[in-house]
Design a protein around this motif. Structure first.
Motif, PDB file in Angstrom:
ATOM      1  N   HIS A 167       0.850  -1.200   0.000  1.00  0.00           N
ATOM      2  CA  HIS A 167       0.000   0.000   0.000  1.00  0.00           C
ATOM      3  C   HIS A 167       0.885   1.249   0.000  1.00  0.00           C
ATOM      4  O   HIS A 167       2.102   1.142   0.221  1.00  0.00           O
ATOM      5  CB  HIS A 167      -0.966   0.013   1.196  1.00  0.00           C
ATOM      6  N   SER A 169       0.684   3.490   2.170  1.00  0.00           N
ATOM      7  CA  SER A 169       0.843   3.951   3.559  1.00  0.00           C
ATOM      8  C   SER A 169       2.303   3.913   3.994  1.00  0.00           C
ATOM      9  O   SER A 169       2.664   4.513   5.010  1.00  0.00           O
ATOM     10  CB  SER A 169       0.004   3.078   4.503  1.00  0.00           C
ATOM     11  N   ARG A 193       0.165  -6.701  -4.709  1.00  0.00           N
ATOM     12  CA  ARG A 193      -0.341  -7.754  -3.830  1.00  0.00           C
ATOM     13  C   ARG A 193      -0.427  -9.054  -4.607  1.00  0.00           C
ATOM     14  O   ARG A 193      -0.795  -9.045  -5.789  1.00  0.00           O
ATOM     15  CB  ARG A 193      -1.726  -7.391  -3.281  1.00  0.00           C
ATOM     16  N   GLN A 207      -2.684   3.443  -5.836  1.00  0.00           N
ATOM     17  CA  GLN A 207      -3.412   4.085  -4.737  1.00  0.00           C
ATOM     18  C   GLN A 207      -2.995   5.550  -4.629  1.00  0.00           C
ATOM     19  O   GLN A 207      -1.943   5.938  -5.138  1.00  0.00           O
ATOM     20  CB  GLN A 207      -3.057   3.413  -3.400  1.00  0.00           C
ATOM     21  N   GLU A 209      -2.495   7.883  -1.266  1.00  0.00           N
ATOM     22  CA  GLU A 209      -2.541   7.998   0.190  1.00  0.00           C
ATOM     23  C   GLU A 209      -2.720   9.474   0.521  1.00  0.00           C
ATOM     24  O   GLU A 209      -2.226  10.346  -0.206  1.00  0.00           O
ATOM     25  CB  GLU A 209      -1.190   7.517   0.744  1.00  0.00           C
ATOM     26  N   GLY A 281     -10.224   3.635   2.246  1.00  0.00           N
ATOM     27  CA  GLY A 281     -10.094   3.334   3.672  1.00  0.00           C
ATOM     28  C   GLY A 281      -9.547   4.581   4.353  1.00  0.00           C
ATOM     29  O   GLY A 281      -8.830   5.361   3.727  1.00  0.00           O
ATOM     30  N   PHE A 305      -5.917   8.574   4.726  1.00  0.00           N
ATOM     31  CA  PHE A 305      -6.838   7.790   3.896  1.00  0.00           C
ATOM     32  C   PHE A 305      -6.048   7.188   2.737  1.00  0.00           C
ATOM     33  O   PHE A 305      -4.940   7.638   2.417  1.00  0.00           O
ATOM     34  CB  PHE A 305      -7.997   8.651   3.363  1.00  0.00           C
ATOM     35  N   GLY A 306      -6.607   6.151   2.156  1.00  0.00           N
ATOM     36  CA  GLY A 306      -5.975   5.541   0.987  1.00  0.00           C
ATOM     37  C   GLY A 306      -7.069   5.116   0.029  1.00  0.00           C
ATOM     38  O   GLY A 306      -8.022   4.449   0.420  1.00  0.00           O
TER      39      GLY A 306
HETATM   40  N1  PHE Z   1      -3.561   1.280   3.364  1.00  0.00           N
HETATM   41  C1  PHE Z   1      -4.955   0.918   3.394  1.00  0.00           C
HETATM   42  C2  PHE Z   1      -5.209  -0.139   2.305  1.00  0.00           C
HETATM   43  O1  PHE Z   1      -4.379  -0.332   1.456  1.00  0.00           O
HETATM   44  C3  PHE Z   1      -5.851   2.106   3.151  1.00  0.00           C
HETATM   45  C4  PHE Z   1      -5.766   3.127   4.247  1.00  0.00           C
HETATM   46  C5  PHE Z   1      -4.865   4.173   4.162  1.00  0.00           C
HETATM   47  C6  PHE Z   1      -6.594   3.054   5.359  1.00  0.00           C
HETATM   48  C7  PHE Z   1      -4.796   5.126   5.166  1.00  0.00           C
HETATM   49  C8  PHE Z   1      -6.544   3.987   6.358  1.00  0.00           C
HETATM   50  C9  PHE Z   1      -5.649   5.024   6.267  1.00  0.00           C
HETATM   51  O2  PHE Z   1      -6.245  -0.768   2.288  1.00  0.00           O
END
Ligand code: PHE
Length: 340
Positions: A167, A169, A193, A207, A209, A281, A305-306
Motif C-alpha cells: 500500500h 501507507s 499484492r 493508490q 494515500e 479506507g 486515507f488511501g
Molecule cells: N492502506 C490501506 C489499504 O491499502 C488504506 C488506508 C490508508 C486506510 C490510510 C486507512 C488510512 O487498504
C-alpha cells in the motif's frame, strides 16, 4: 502588320503559366530568338519608311509587355517551389490526427491531485521496493498480521525483509521523519499484492494515500475533506457514508462509500444492490504511528486515507474490467482522448 501585333498581344495576354514547363514554352514561343515577338523585328525591316516609327513603337511595347509577363510568371513559379505549396484540394478527406492521449489512470490521478492541491495538500513520493519497517511495523501491524504472509505480499528477501509495498501507507512514516507538522500531503503510486488476476483484482494497482497532521485535527476534518473530494470528483449530488472498519494504523477507522453513480441509490449490479460503492479506507492516525514518525501524539493529531485509482477510474468512466488498464489495447485507450 498592325493586325498581326494585336493578335500576338492577345495571345501573350491570355497565355497561362502554371508550371516550369509552361514558363519555358512561353519563353520559346514569344521571347527566344525564333519566338514570334522577336520575328516581328524582322518584319519591321521590310516595312515602309513612313510607317516604321509608328510600328516600331507598337512592336517595342509588345516586347516589353512580353518580358514583364515572363518575369512575373517566373517569380510566381519560384515562390511556389520554395514554399513547397501545391494547389490545395479542399474536397479531400482530412489526414487523421494521430497524437496520443493520457492513460485513463493518469487522467484520474491528475484529477485527484488537482482537487487536493486546492485544499492545500502537496504531493509526495516513496519507494515501491520497501523494508518491513515502513510497510508494516511502523504502521502498527502486529507480528502475526495476515497481510505479512506470503499469499498477500511479494517478498524479495527475508531476514531482513525486503518487499514490494502492499500500500502507499509506507510513505506516511517517511514523511513524518522528514518534516515536522503541519503535514498535508497526498502520495500517489503503484502497489503490489499477490492476488489472482480477475476483472476486479490484479497483482499490481495504484493508490493515493492522504495524510494530514496538525494541532486539533479531528474526525470531522476527515469527513469534510473526503465529502468535498467525492463531490468534486463525482458531481455535486454525490453523498458519502462512513462505515466502521479496522486498520492497524488508524483508530478509529472507517471505509468511505459514495452513493452509487449508476443507480443513485436504487440498487444495481455495480453497487451489488446496496446503493453504495466503497472508494477508500481512512481513519485517525494511531498514536503509535505518530510516535514511530517522531511526532508527539499529545501535541498533534491527524487523519489518513488511501484510495484505489483503478476503482475510481472504473466508476468515473463505467469500466467493468480492471485488466483493460494494463492490456495496452489502443482501441480501449484511445477512447479517453477528449476526457480531461
Ligand atoms: N492502506 C490501506 C489499504 O491499502 C488504506 C488506508 C490508508 C486506510 C490510510 C486507512 C488510512 O487498504
Amino acid at each position: 502588320m498592325e493586325e498581326k501585333v494585336k493578335a500576338l498581344q492577345h495571345e501573350v495576354e491570355s497565355f497561362l503559366v502554371k508550371s516550369k514547363e509552361d514558363l519555358e514554352n512561353f519563353r520559346l514561343k514569344f521571347i527566344s530568338k525564333k519566338g514570334s515577338v522577336s520575328a516581328l523585328f524582322d518584319d519591321l525591316k521590310s516595312a515602309l519608311p513612313e510607317e516604321k516609327r509608328k510600328l516600331g513603337k507598337v512592336v517595342n511595347d509588345l516586347k516589353q509587355l512580353t518580358e514583364s509577363k515572363f518575369k512575373t510568371f517566373q517569380e510566381s513559379i519560384e515562390n511556389l517551389a520554395s514554399s513547397d505549396q501545391e494547389i490545395m484540394d479542399l474536397s479531400l478527406p482530412v489526414i487523421p490526427n494521430k497524437t496520443g492521449n493520457l492513460h485513463p489512470l493518469n487522467l484520474t490521478r491528475y484529477r485527484i491531485i488537482e482537487i487536493f492541491e486546492r485544499l492545500g495538500f502537496n504531493v509526495s513520493d516513496g519507494p515501491e521496493i520497501e523494508d518491513d519497517w515502513h510497510n508494516f511495523t511502523a504502521l502498527n501491524f502486529p507480528e502475526n498480521h495476515p497481510a505479512r504472509e506470503m499469499q498477500d505480499t511479494f517478498f524479495i528477501e527475508k531476514n531482513p525483509d525486503v518487499l514490494l509495498r502492499t500500500h502507499t501507507s509506507n510513505v506516511q512514516v517517511r514523511l513524518m521523519k522528514n518534516q515536522k507538522p503541519p503535514i498535508r500531503s497526498i502520495m500517489p503510486g503503484r502497489v503490489y499484492r499477490n492476488e489472482a488476476i480477475s476483472a476486479r483484482a490484479h497483482c499490481f494497482f495504484h493508490q493515493v494515500e492522504g495524510l494530514y497532521i496538525d494541532k486539533n485535527v479531528g474526525f470531522s476534518d476527515l469527513k469534510q475533506t473526503l465529502y468535498h473530494f467525492a463531490k468534486e470528483m463525482f458531481g455535486k449530488e454525490t453523498k458519502i457514508r462512513l462505515r466502521p472498519s479496522y486498520f492497524p494504523f488508524t483508530e478509529p477507522s472507517a471505509e468511505i462509500d459514495i452513493s452509487c453513480l449508476i443507480c443513485h441509490g436504487e440498487g444495481c449490479n455495480v453497487c451489488k444492490y446496496s446503493g453504495w460503492v466503497e472508494i477508500a479506507g481512512s481513519g485517525m492516525v494511531h498514536p503509535n504511528v505518530l510516535r514511530n514518525g517522531g511526532i508527539d501524539p499529545e501535541e498533534f493529531t491527524g487523519f489518513a486515507f488511501g484510495m484505489g485509482i483503478e476503482r475510481i477510474t472504473m466508476l468515473r468512466y463505467s469500466i467493468n474490467d480492471l485488466r483493460l488498464f494494463s492490456e495496452n489495447d489502443v482501441r480501449f485507450l484511445r477512447q479517453f482522448k477528449s476526457v480531461v
